[in-house]
Scaffold this motif. Structure first.
Motif, mmCIF file in Angstrom:
data_model
loop_
_atom_site.group_PDB
_atom_site.id
_atom_site.type_symbol
_atom_site.label_atom_id
_atom_site.label_comp_id
_atom_site.label_asym_id
_atom_site.label_seq_id
_atom_site.Cartn_x
_atom_site.Cartn_y
_atom_site.Cartn_z
ATOM 1 N N ALA A 32 -3.568 -7.671 -7.190
ATOM 2 C CA ALA A 32 -2.655 -6.838 -7.984
ATOM 3 C C ALA A 32 -1.641 -6.150 -7.084
ATOM 4 O O ALA A 32 -1.721 -6.200 -5.859
ATOM 5 C CB ALA A 32 -3.443 -5.808 -8.783
ATOM 6 N N ASP A 33 -0.718 -5.470 -7.744
ATOM 7 C CA ASP A 33 0.308 -4.711 -7.031
ATOM 8 C C ASP A 33 -0.071 -3.244 -6.867
ATOM 9 O O ASP A 33 0.633 -2.490 -6.208
ATOM 10 C CB ASP A 33 1.638 -4.799 -7.785
ATOM 11 C CG ASP A 33 2.116 -6.238 -7.875
ATOM 12 O OD1 ASP A 33 2.184 -6.906 -6.832
ATOM 13 O OD2 ASP A 33 2.401 -6.696 -9.001
ATOM 14 N N GLY A 34 -1.176 -2.841 -7.506
ATOM 15 C CA GLY A 34 -1.593 -1.461 -7.381
ATOM 16 C C GLY A 34 -2.679 -1.095 -8.367
ATOM 17 O O GLY A 34 -3.280 -1.952 -9.010
ATOM 18 N N TRP A 35 -2.897 0.204 -8.501
ATOM 19 C CA TRP A 35 -4.031 0.745 -9.241
ATOM 20 C C TRP A 35 -3.605 1.900 -10.120
ATOM 21 O O TRP A 35 -2.821 2.750 -9.711
ATOM 22 C CB TRP A 35 -5.080 1.217 -8.249
ATOM 23 C CG TRP A 35 -6.288 1.887 -8.820
ATOM 24 C CD1 TRP A 35 -7.132 1.401 -9.779
ATOM 25 C CD2 TRP A 35 -6.826 3.153 -8.445
ATOM 26 N NE1 TRP A 35 -8.159 2.290 -10.013
ATOM 27 C CE2 TRP A 35 -7.987 3.376 -9.197
ATOM 28 C CE3 TRP A 35 -6.437 4.117 -7.517
ATOM 29 C CZ2 TRP A 35 -8.758 4.516 -9.071
ATOM 30 C CZ3 TRP A 35 -7.213 5.253 -7.397
ATOM 31 C CH2 TRP A 35 -8.353 5.446 -8.164
ATOM 32 N N ALA A 37 -5.556 -2.351 4.554
ATOM 33 C CA ALA A 37 -5.416 -2.408 6.016
ATOM 34 C C ALA A 37 -6.298 -3.519 6.593
ATOM 35 O O ALA A 37 -5.873 -4.254 7.490
ATOM 36 C CB ALA A 37 -5.766 -1.064 6.633
ATOM 37 N N GLU A 38 -7.530 -3.656 6.065
ATOM 38 C CA GLU A 38 -8.424 -4.726 6.529
ATOM 39 C C GLU A 38 -7.825 -6.109 6.286
ATOM 40 O O GLU A 38 -8.005 -7.018 7.094
ATOM 41 C CB GLU A 38 -9.765 -4.651 5.795
ATOM 42 C CG GLU A 38 -10.635 -3.482 6.178
ATOM 43 C CD GLU A 38 -11.871 -3.380 5.277
ATOM 44 O OE1 GLU A 38 -12.157 -4.324 4.502
ATOM 45 O OE2 GLU A 38 -12.539 -2.337 5.337
ATOM 46 N N LEU A 39 -7.136 -6.253 5.163
ATOM 47 C CA LEU A 39 -6.547 -7.551 4.801
ATOM 48 C C LEU A 39 -5.164 -7.776 5.405
ATOM 49 O O LEU A 39 -4.561 -8.828 5.215
ATOM 50 C CB LEU A 39 -6.450 -7.668 3.274
ATOM 51 C CG LEU A 39 -7.772 -7.683 2.517
ATOM 52 C CD1 LEU A 39 -7.526 -7.677 1.012
ATOM 53 C CD2 LEU A 39 -8.608 -8.887 2.917
ATOM 54 N N GLY A 40 -4.635 -6.760 6.100
ATOM 55 C CA GLY A 40 -3.316 -6.877 6.691
ATOM 56 C C GLY A 40 -2.190 -6.721 5.686
ATOM 57 O O GLY A 40 -1.065 -7.140 5.945
ATOM 58 N N ARG A 41 -2.474 -6.109 4.561
ATOM 59 C CA ARG A 41 -1.437 -5.910 3.542
ATOM 60 C C ARG A 41 -0.711 -4.599 3.819
ATOM 61 O O ARG A 41 -1.323 -3.583 4.153
ATOM 62 C CB ARG A 41 -2.065 -5.857 2.152
ATOM 63 C CG ARG A 41 -1.022 -5.604 1.091
ATOM 64 C CD ARG A 41 -1.439 -6.027 -0.259
ATOM 65 N NE ARG A 41 -0.372 -5.733 -1.214
ATOM 66 C CZ ARG A 41 -0.516 -5.818 -2.505
ATOM 67 N NH1 ARG A 41 -1.664 -6.221 -3.023
ATOM 68 N NH2 ARG A 41 0.477 -5.529 -3.304
ATOM 69 N N THR A 52 3.518 -1.442 -0.039
ATOM 70 C CA THR A 52 3.809 -2.324 -1.173
ATOM 71 C C THR A 52 2.907 -2.052 -2.375
ATOM 72 O O THR A 52 3.111 -2.627 -3.441
ATOM 73 C CB THR A 52 3.658 -3.813 -0.785
ATOM 74 O OG1 THR A 52 2.285 -4.092 -0.490
ATOM 75 C CG2 THR A 52 4.551 -4.162 0.397
ATOM 76 N N LEU A 53 1.917 -1.191 -2.211
ATOM 77 C CA LEU A 53 0.995 -0.875 -3.305
ATOM 78 C C LEU A 53 1.536 0.280 -4.145
ATOM 79 O O LEU A 53 2.136 1.222 -3.623
ATOM 80 C CB LEU A 53 -0.376 -0.496 -2.753
ATOM 81 C CG LEU A 53 -1.162 -1.627 -2.103
ATOM 82 C CD1 LEU A 53 -2.373 -1.064 -1.363
ATOM 83 C CD2 LEU A 53 -1.599 -2.637 -3.152
ATOM 84 N N HIS A 54 1.280 0.213 -5.438
ATOM 85 C CA HIS A 54 1.679 1.266 -6.372
ATOM 86 C C HIS A 54 0.422 1.973 -6.875
ATOM 87 O O HIS A 54 -0.593 1.323 -7.126
ATOM 88 C CB HIS A 54 2.432 0.677 -7.567
ATOM 89 C CG HIS A 54 3.639 -0.113 -7.180
ATOM 90 N ND1 HIS A 54 4.871 0.467 -7.032
ATOM 91 C CD2 HIS A 54 3.790 -1.431 -6.898
ATOM 92 C CE1 HIS A 54 5.743 -0.472 -6.684
ATOM 93 N NE2 HIS A 54 5.112 -1.626 -6.602
ATOM 94 N N PHE A 55 0.512 3.284 -7.060
ATOM 95 C CA PHE A 55 -0.621 4.061 -7.546
ATOM 96 C C PHE A 55 -0.168 4.973 -8.684
ATOM 97 O O PHE A 55 0.929 5.533 -8.638
ATOM 98 C CB PHE A 55 -1.199 4.937 -6.421
ATOM 99 C CG PHE A 55 -1.806 4.140 -5.299
ATOM 100 C CD1 PHE A 55 -3.149 3.818 -5.319
ATOM 101 C CD2 PHE A 55 -1.029 3.706 -4.242
ATOM 102 C CE1 PHE A 55 -3.716 3.084 -4.289
ATOM 103 C CE2 PHE A 55 -1.584 2.972 -3.209
ATOM 104 C CZ PHE A 55 -2.931 2.657 -3.233
ATOM 105 N N SER A 56 -1.026 5.112 -9.678
ATOM 106 C CA SER A 56 -0.744 6.052 -10.763
ATOM 107 C C SER A 56 -2.054 6.634 -11.279
ATOM 108 O O SER A 56 -3.133 6.085 -11.041
ATOM 109 C CB SER A 56 0.023 5.361 -11.898
ATOM 110 O OG SER A 56 -0.792 4.400 -12.527
#
Length: 103
Positions: free
Chosen positions: A27-30, A53-57, A61-65
């Motif tokens: 996904a793009d976020g949570w 961070a573990e996956l190197g992402r 780029t992540l969205h949070f709400s």
């Protein structure tokens, strides 16, 4: 308004650690639901960021709400009653109004 970029971000709601861990891969976020407290939200967001961070992402780029329950009335008791009526109908009678709602 149009979303930024060329696509609509897909944010998933998740509660359990296993699903929080998958968010960065699928996904793009949570979006934290209304039954989460702000402390729960911070814990979930920290877990998702650590997994990214573990996956190197790139965490940027992540969205949070966060969905927040707010009930306003001149009487605190009436605000609580109205919140309970709404949120317990939505989440069920065991939803803890005092845990996740601001009056």
């Amino acid at each position: 308004p149009k979303p930024p970029g060329d696509k609509v971000p897909v944010l998933l709601a998740a509660r359990e650690d296993a699903m929080l861990d998958r968010i960065t891969a699928i996904a793009d976020g949570w979006t934290a639901s209304g039954h989460y407290t702000f402390d729960d939200y911070e814990r979930g967001a920290a877990r998702i960021k650590a997994r990214a961070a573990e996956l190197g992402r790139d965490i940027e780029t992540l969205h949070f709400s966060k969905i927040a329950g707010v009930s306003v009335h001149a009487s605190h008791d009436e605000a609580r009653r109205r919140a309970a009526e709404h949120w317990q109908r939505y989440y069920g009678p065991s939803h803890n109004i005092d845990h996740a709602t601001t009056f």
